[in-house]
Design a protein around this motif. Sequence first.
Motif, PDB file in Angstrom:
ATOM      1  N   PHE A 243       0.842  -1.189   0.000  1.00  0.00           N
ATOM      2  CA  PHE A 243       0.000   0.000   0.000  1.00  0.00           C
ATOM      3  C   PHE A 243       0.882   1.246   0.000  1.00  0.00           C
ATOM      4  N   THR A 244       0.432   2.267  -0.692  1.00  0.00           N
ATOM      5  CA  THR A 244       1.160   3.528  -0.714  1.00  0.00           C
ATOM      6  C   THR A 244       0.927   4.276   0.598  1.00  0.00           C
ATOM      7  N   ASP A 246      -0.326   7.230   0.928  1.00  0.00           N
ATOM      8  CA  ASP A 246      -1.658   7.846   0.890  1.00  0.00           C
ATOM      9  C   ASP A 246      -2.737   6.832   1.243  1.00  0.00           C
ATOM     10  N   GLU A 247      -2.585   5.603   0.747  1.00  0.00           N
ATOM     11  CA  GLU A 247      -3.566   4.562   1.067  1.00  0.00           C
ATOM     12  C   GLU A 247      -3.532   4.210   2.554  1.00  0.00           C
ATOM     13  N   LYS A 248      -2.345   4.149   3.127  1.00  0.00           N
ATOM     14  CA  LYS A 248      -2.249   3.873   4.566  1.00  0.00           C
ATOM     15  C   LYS A 248      -2.855   5.005   5.379  1.00  0.00           C
ATOM     16  N   GLN A 250      -5.281   6.909   4.441  1.00  0.00           N
ATOM     17  CA  GLN A 250      -6.733   6.805   4.318  1.00  0.00           C
ATOM     18  C   GLN A 250      -7.276   5.695   5.205  1.00  0.00           C
ATOM     19  N   LYS A 358      -7.081  -2.778  -1.779  1.00  0.00           N
ATOM     20  CA  LYS A 358      -6.329  -1.805  -2.579  1.00  0.00           C
ATOM     21  C   LYS A 358      -7.190  -1.240  -3.708  1.00  0.00           C
ATOM     22  N   LEU A 361      -9.727   1.168  -2.186  1.00  0.00           N
ATOM     23  CA  LEU A 361      -9.100   2.448  -1.843  1.00  0.00           C
ATOM     24  C   LEU A 361      -8.890   3.316  -3.076  1.00  0.00           C
ATOM     25  N   ASP A 362      -8.579   2.689  -4.191  1.00  0.00           N
ATOM     26  CA  ASP A 362      -8.421   3.448  -5.438  1.00  0.00           C
ATOM     27  C   ASP A 362      -9.757   4.029  -5.882  1.00  0.00           C
ATOM     28  N   LYS A 365     -10.590   6.985  -3.739  1.00  0.00           N
ATOM     29  CA  LYS A 365      -9.845   8.181  -4.134  1.00  0.00           C
ATOM     30  C   LYS A 365     -10.453   8.827  -5.376  1.00  0.00           C
ATOM     31  N   CYS A 385     -14.670  -0.710   2.409  1.00  0.00           N
ATOM     32  CA  CYS A 385     -13.264  -0.694   2.825  1.00  0.00           C
ATOM     33  C   CYS A 385     -13.099  -1.191   4.261  1.00  0.00           C
TER      34      CYS A 385
END
Length: 614
Positions: A243-244, A246-248, A250, A358, A361-362, A365, A385
């Motif tokens: 995970f990036t 930003d994803e973490k 979020q 993942k 989450l995309d 966004k 999520c």
Amino acid sequence: MITPAFDLSQDPEYLILSIRVPYTRTSEFDLYIDGSDFKFYAKPYFLRLTLPGRIVEDGREKAKFDIDKGLVTLRVPKETSGENFEGLQMLTSLLAPKGSRSAKPLVEDLSLGCSESVGDVEEEEDDEEEEFDWQVEQEAYTESSEEELRAQQKYGFANQRSGVFARLQEELSDLIDIKNPEGTTAAERRQARLEAEASAFSPDHYLADLFEDDEIKGLLKFKPWWTKLSPSTVQDGEAAVSFTDDEKEQLRKFTNRSFLLDKTSRHQAWLGLADVLLAYCYDVRCTEGEHNVESPWTIRKLSGTLCWLETYGSFQEVLVSFGRRALSYPLHRHFALVSAALRDITKIFQSGRAGVLKCLLDIHKVFRENEPAYILNDLYITDYCIWIQRVKSKKVTAFAAMLQKASLGKKDLELELEELEEAATMVAEEEKEEAEELGAPKGASTSRFDSSSASSDSSCSSSGSSDESEESEAEGQGCTDSSRRGGGGGGGGETSKDNPPLPQSTSTASPIPQEPISTLLSVERKVNALPAASEGTRQLIEELGQRVAEELNVSQGSSCKAERSRSQLSSTEAKTEAASVRSSGGTLLELSPRRNPLLIVQPEDHPDDSDFLS
């Protein structure tokens, strides 16, 4: 208190926690470890985690603090060496709310007895999930009043929401296709959706993408990130998905909560998740992994769950709905893209909860950055999520196995695709045959033209001698020289640099009517019998013939266009001669059907200026 950014990993012996607490002092660090509970405090940060396994504080734990990065790295030993902690990437589920482990559920089944603990209830629910057969229970129909039906209209994640769109009338038309979601039953929504899909389907657009599929082939070759996960990276149903930051971030922002879902609601939640991810896979492939301004519209439009608040009863219904919408609304409408989306979603579920999370989450966004699609996050995506992090991995694996067995045919969409393709193929074949038929006579005509020109050119010398002998008797020495310079009078072989040869008299393109050679000879004999009183006219014609002969540069093997021009020139000069004859003596001239540029008129034996051969 501020929840710090954190990340978890593991090895066979230790649980590794990385916590980012910038601008803090190590003297203020406080650590608490008790089985599956972990607490960390560094003013103004506070972190509380509920771990999937047990850890111990036995003196082997280690801590390291990077002052420049503000990063604390903790290595805490596991209670059972070699144990695998499942779901360390599900950060939201690890942030357990205060008192959630001891509070009773808001809804209890009294038949189980009030003395049962929450753990027993949760364990029984887990057992029920393990025996989940993906079938919807059927109940006997009971008549309900209209008021009761209207009050029961729900939507959102697992049909848990209602009354939302009553407060969002301005955003309603830009967000969903249904006009009155609060007062429309599920059956009415489905019927309206099917009618809208049938109306939006364009056979011309579908056939255009079917036969002009160069761009479609390029999209089918694209490989999203989930296709690059190798089977070796999958352990216990979970792939090594990263995970990036930003994803973490979020995930940490999500409010952790539990969902009380019955069997039907869980079934609808799984099918709705599959519907949303199918639309997402389609958009990822069509944009080659780079979302654009149309991505929120595409994901929302292709998902019946998001666009029509649809609830499905089986995965086949999900596939049919997605297939119909994928061939009716987006830019690229090809059945191969529908099949590719089915393979993609299967691969995503095979990667486990981390892969599904993942993707969610995309989507979150994409909707978060679009107005008013962010409302769909509140209705569906945020809850998905959070919910998917609490689902057991074996449930995701079982759902992936069901997806792998699923199939979708063109007949299932009820759009008459096979009939359209068959009709289009027949039309294309007919057009091809007509083109070939039109092309064959054209080629034959060209070949005949070439052979006629060749035969005309090859026979110039042979036919020229006989024609010259006849014309020398009729025209005299001057015309004979002109005829010899032309290479033959009527053989059709006269050529020049600017006037290529025309086809033979059999060509239908010639504007001059053709006559037999015998008729031409008889006309010449009659012309030879004209009286000598027309000597002035004859002299004028001979001078004109000499002038034209001097201007013509005769050459054999010239092209067809120049011959046609020369023929038109002959016609024009013949008309000029006829006009001059009329003005001088009243003699009428006839256009020669032969290809000679001049028609020589001879006087008759009995001179009569008023009688001329026409």
